[in-house]
Scaffold this motif. Structure first.
Motif, PDB file in Angstrom:
ATOM      1  N   THR A 104       4.200  -1.171  -4.460  1.00 33.75           N
ATOM      2  CA  THR A 104       4.472   0.263  -4.834  1.00 33.75           C
ATOM      3  C   THR A 104       5.848   0.540  -4.468  1.00 33.75           C
ATOM      4  N   THR A 164       0.872  -1.145  -0.061  1.00 33.95           N
ATOM      5  CA  THR A 164       0.036  -0.047   0.007  1.00 33.95           C
ATOM      6  C   THR A 164       0.763   1.075  -0.207  1.00 33.95           C
ATOM      7  N   ALA A 208      -6.232   2.620   0.679  1.00 33.65           N
ATOM      8  CA  ALA A 208      -5.395   2.034  -0.614  1.00 33.65           C
ATOM      9  C   ALA A 208      -5.883   0.698  -0.942  1.00 33.65           C
ATOM     10  N   HIS A 268      -7.426   0.242  -4.359  1.00 35.15           N
ATOM     11  CA  HIS A 268      -6.686  -0.698  -5.552  1.00 35.15           C
ATOM     12  C   HIS A 268      -7.026  -1.837  -5.915  1.00 35.15           C
ATOM     13  N   SER A 269      -8.106  -2.441  -4.993  1.00 33.46           N
ATOM     14  CA  SER A 269      -8.494  -3.852  -4.979  1.00 33.46           C
ATOM     15  C   SER A 269      -7.472  -4.738  -5.169  1.00 33.46           C
ATOM     16  N   LEU A 270      -6.744  -4.998  -4.128  1.00 37.34           N
ATOM     17  CA  LEU A 270      -5.313  -5.775  -4.454  1.00 37.34           C
ATOM     18  C   LEU A 270      -5.860  -7.190  -4.590  1.00 37.34           C
TER      19      LEU A 270
END
Lengths: 487, 167
Positions: B116, A179, A190, A194-196
């Motif tokens: 990230t 994230t 986050a 962002h639909s991880l």
């Protein structure tokens, strides 16, 4: 809110930090036989912190120190609870620990750590707050330096604690890597935004559960519990099974409703990413309570028995975590208060009776009902309340826990919970049987000092009172969780 | 292949090999010395990631402090040149299975996740940035740690102190 403006909302913690420093200095000026004064000062300090925290109850939700911690009614509820647990522990310790002012200073540091644990809002603060409670607890567990068992308890506690913190920190590194944030709210946004992928989030969740599960003595991270509970001084055993555990559960709830889930409607949360978190928690709850109860059956030492029973009670509370709604969290918050009084009560009986009985074995309690009826009756009430038998407070707490999961159709879980309650009746009732049905030929009466009797009554009354009049407390718990939905 | 890449692989191989010695060596003192190479290797990785402060802290704290303590501990526990103390090993098959499962799960996460990335391509000093952060956004943790250390000191002194009235 920036650092300087945050200070006005940080009064209880500031007061505690100042008291720690002042008591350390006062201790230097005291003569050897006057060290008990630091205990009085510590009680006073925690009492003031208790009222300062209580005054914060109706403050609006605020994020402090650039988002490091948050002030909300949920945090205040647990701050008041943990402060109360420290006050009770100091009173339990006073007769036995008269010469060591370090003991009370360390208890104050743990209290500060627990305050921080229940209000953290950042991954970094989670680790620091948990270590603050953890590292000092290692010392307290080994406080009886010349007792081999106490040393062993302390060492085991350190080794398991270090490993579990490491695993948890590794889990945090995944969350941060996915994230890019350490702030819990930012992480929530986050993950939702962002639909991880589920897998990394799930693995990170499992690792964090390992760290938190260690703190609240959840199976399979419980191996340290029986040894530490048996080896540590009795007041510390009582403390570890209530204060840090309450703080751990508060942290667990906060983690669940920020990183794992977010508020959906007025009372329920939905998961940020669909990972089998409720199922995993349900399985862990079942394993925890079953193992705790089954292992408690064969115990001869009463502290060890209470240690395993503490594991079982974590299982009951975790049961209500799986539903992810206010009803479940309210039930846990209510149960934690009830559990505090009945567990401290049971441990206080152990602590005050051990010098008279000369042993911590359950068999030593033989005929206590005739040797000192008040203590024995109080112990019986605590045991019945821990089992969850009406009309005592433990029963009401269990009703709320079970109601929360039955409402959400977790029937299998509820049935296993009830079966566990029946199993636990055996070993709790066994203590009562030993106290009342077995008796020696000649009855040697025990004389109990006034201090012991007063403290016993103070712990006994809430257990009785909350069994018949629990409305205000459940309302308080319910209001405290409400802010997550903006009311 | 560029020189930095060659160096990277060299460091990686040395770190992993020495970590293997730490885990598999039967003599405690060999493990302790192999740990030196592992920890220095990690410091080198931090440099590759642009974390110069972390690399120096790693060397100062882990190599300079903790490792020395470990080696002293090993030497004081046994006679100085007595390196025959054996470490215990668990069943090989179980360990291999557990390790392989762990590696598979972690590998899947590492290679499949959208991390990230915030690694700076150009190496620039981070110390002043960390200093600013500690005194602004991360002021509270920084201050709280001081109380934690105070508590740890009080506890350590209590545990290590000789009581006057015994013996």
């Amino acid at each position: 809110m920036n650092n300087l403006n945050s200070l006005q909302y940080f009064l209880p913690e500031l007061f505690l930090s100042a008291s720690i420093l002042i008591i350390i200095i006062v201790d230097l000026l005291l003569k050897k036989d006057k060290k008990i004064i630091t205990a009085y000062l510590s009680v006073l300090a925690v009492l003031v912190a208790f009222f300062l925290a209580y005054r914060q109850y109706n403050y609006a939700f605020t994020s402090l120190f650039e988002g490091m911690i948050v002030l909300d009614s949920f945090a205040v509820y647990f701050k008041v609870l943990t402060a109360l647990s420290t006050i009770i522990v100091i009173f339990i310790s006073m007769p036995a620990f008269r010469r060591h002012s370090e003991y009370y200073i360390l208890l104050l540091v743990v209290t500060l750590g627990m305050f921080l644990m229940v209000e953290v809002n950042d991954l970094l603060m989670i680790i620091i707050a948990m270590e603050m409670v953890g590292i000092i607890s290692y010392v307290l567990a080994g406080f009886n330096k010349f007792n081999m068992k106490s040393n062993e308890a302390s060492l085991k506690y350190v080794l398991y604690g270090a490993a579990s913190t490491g695993v948890m920190a590794f889990g945090f590194s995944y969350i941060y890597g996915l994230t890019g944030h350490t702030n819990l709210f930012a992480i929530q946004q986050a993950i939702v935004g962002h639909s991880l992928q589920p897998l990394p989030v799930f693995i990170a969740f499992v690792m964090v559960v390992a760290g938190l599960g260690y703190k609240i003595a959840m199976v399979p991270f419980h191996f340290w519990v029986p040894d530490v509970y048996e080896g540590a001084p009795t007041p510390i055993t009582a403390f570890l099974s209530v204060g840090p555990k309450a703080a751990g559960i508060a942290l667990f709830i906060r983690f669940l409703i920020t990183v794992v889930a977010h508020p959906a409607s007025q009372t329920t949360f939905i998961q940020n990413v669909q990972i089998q978190a409720p199922l995993l928690l349900a399985v862990l709850a079942v394993v925890t309570m079953t193992l705790g109860n089954v292992s408690a059956l064969g115990q001869k030492n009463i502290k060890r028995m209470l240690g395993y029973s503490a594991i079982a009670h974590v299982g009951y509370m975790m049961m209500a975590l799986v539903v992810f709604n206010t009803r479940g969290f309210t039930a846990i918050m209510f149960y934690m208060v009830v559990y505090m009084f009945m567990n401290f009560g049971a441990f206080w009986v152990v602590q005050s009776m051990t010098p008279h009985l000369g042993s911590e074995d359950i068999s030593a309690y033989k005929g206590l009902g005739y040797r000192h009826p008040l203590t024995a009756v109080a112990m019986a009430v605590f045991m019945l309340s821990l089992t969850g038998i009406p009309p005592f407070a433990g029963f009401i707490g269990k009703v709320y826990l079970f109601a929360a999961i039955i409402k959400q159709n977790w029937y299998t879980l509820a049935v296993i919970g009830v079966i566990n309650g029946v199993i636990s009746l055996y070993y709790y009732a066994y203590v009562i049987k030993v106290m009342f049905l077995d008796r020696d030929e000649e009855i040697k009466a025990i004389s109990v000092p006034l201090y012991d009797r007063v403290l016993l009554w103070l712990l006994l009354i809430p257990v009785l009172a909350l069994g018949v009049y629990w409305g205000p407390l459940i309302d308080l718990a319910h209001n405290s969780i409400g802010f997550f939905f903006g009311n | 292949m560029e020189a930095t890449q060659v160096l990277f692989w060299f460091i990686a191989v040395v770190t992993i090999l020495s970590a293997g010695i730490v885990a598999f060596s039967s003599k405690l003192i060999h493990s302790a010395f192999a740990l030196l190479a592992t920890l220095v290797g990690f410091a080198a990785f931090y440099v590759y990631l642009g974390a110069d402060f972390l690399a120096v802290a790693q060397i100062m704290i882990y190599v300079g402090g903790i490792l020395i303590l470990i080696i002293f501990g090993v030497m004081m526990t046994h006679r100085i040149y007595d390196t025959s103390k054996r470490t215990a090993h668990n069943s090989l098959i179980l360990s291999l299975l557990g390790g392989a499962a762990m590696a598979a799960i972690l590998g899947m996460i590492i290679f499949r996740s959208p991390w990230t990335a915030t690694v700076f391509k150009t190496l620039k000093p981070t110390t002043s940035m960390i200093g600013t952060s500690i005194l602004t956004n991360y002021l509270l943790p920084f201050e709280v740690i001081s109380v934690l250390l105070l508590g740890a000191l009080v506890g350590a002194v209590y545990l290590a102190r000789r009581e006057e009235d015994e013996e």
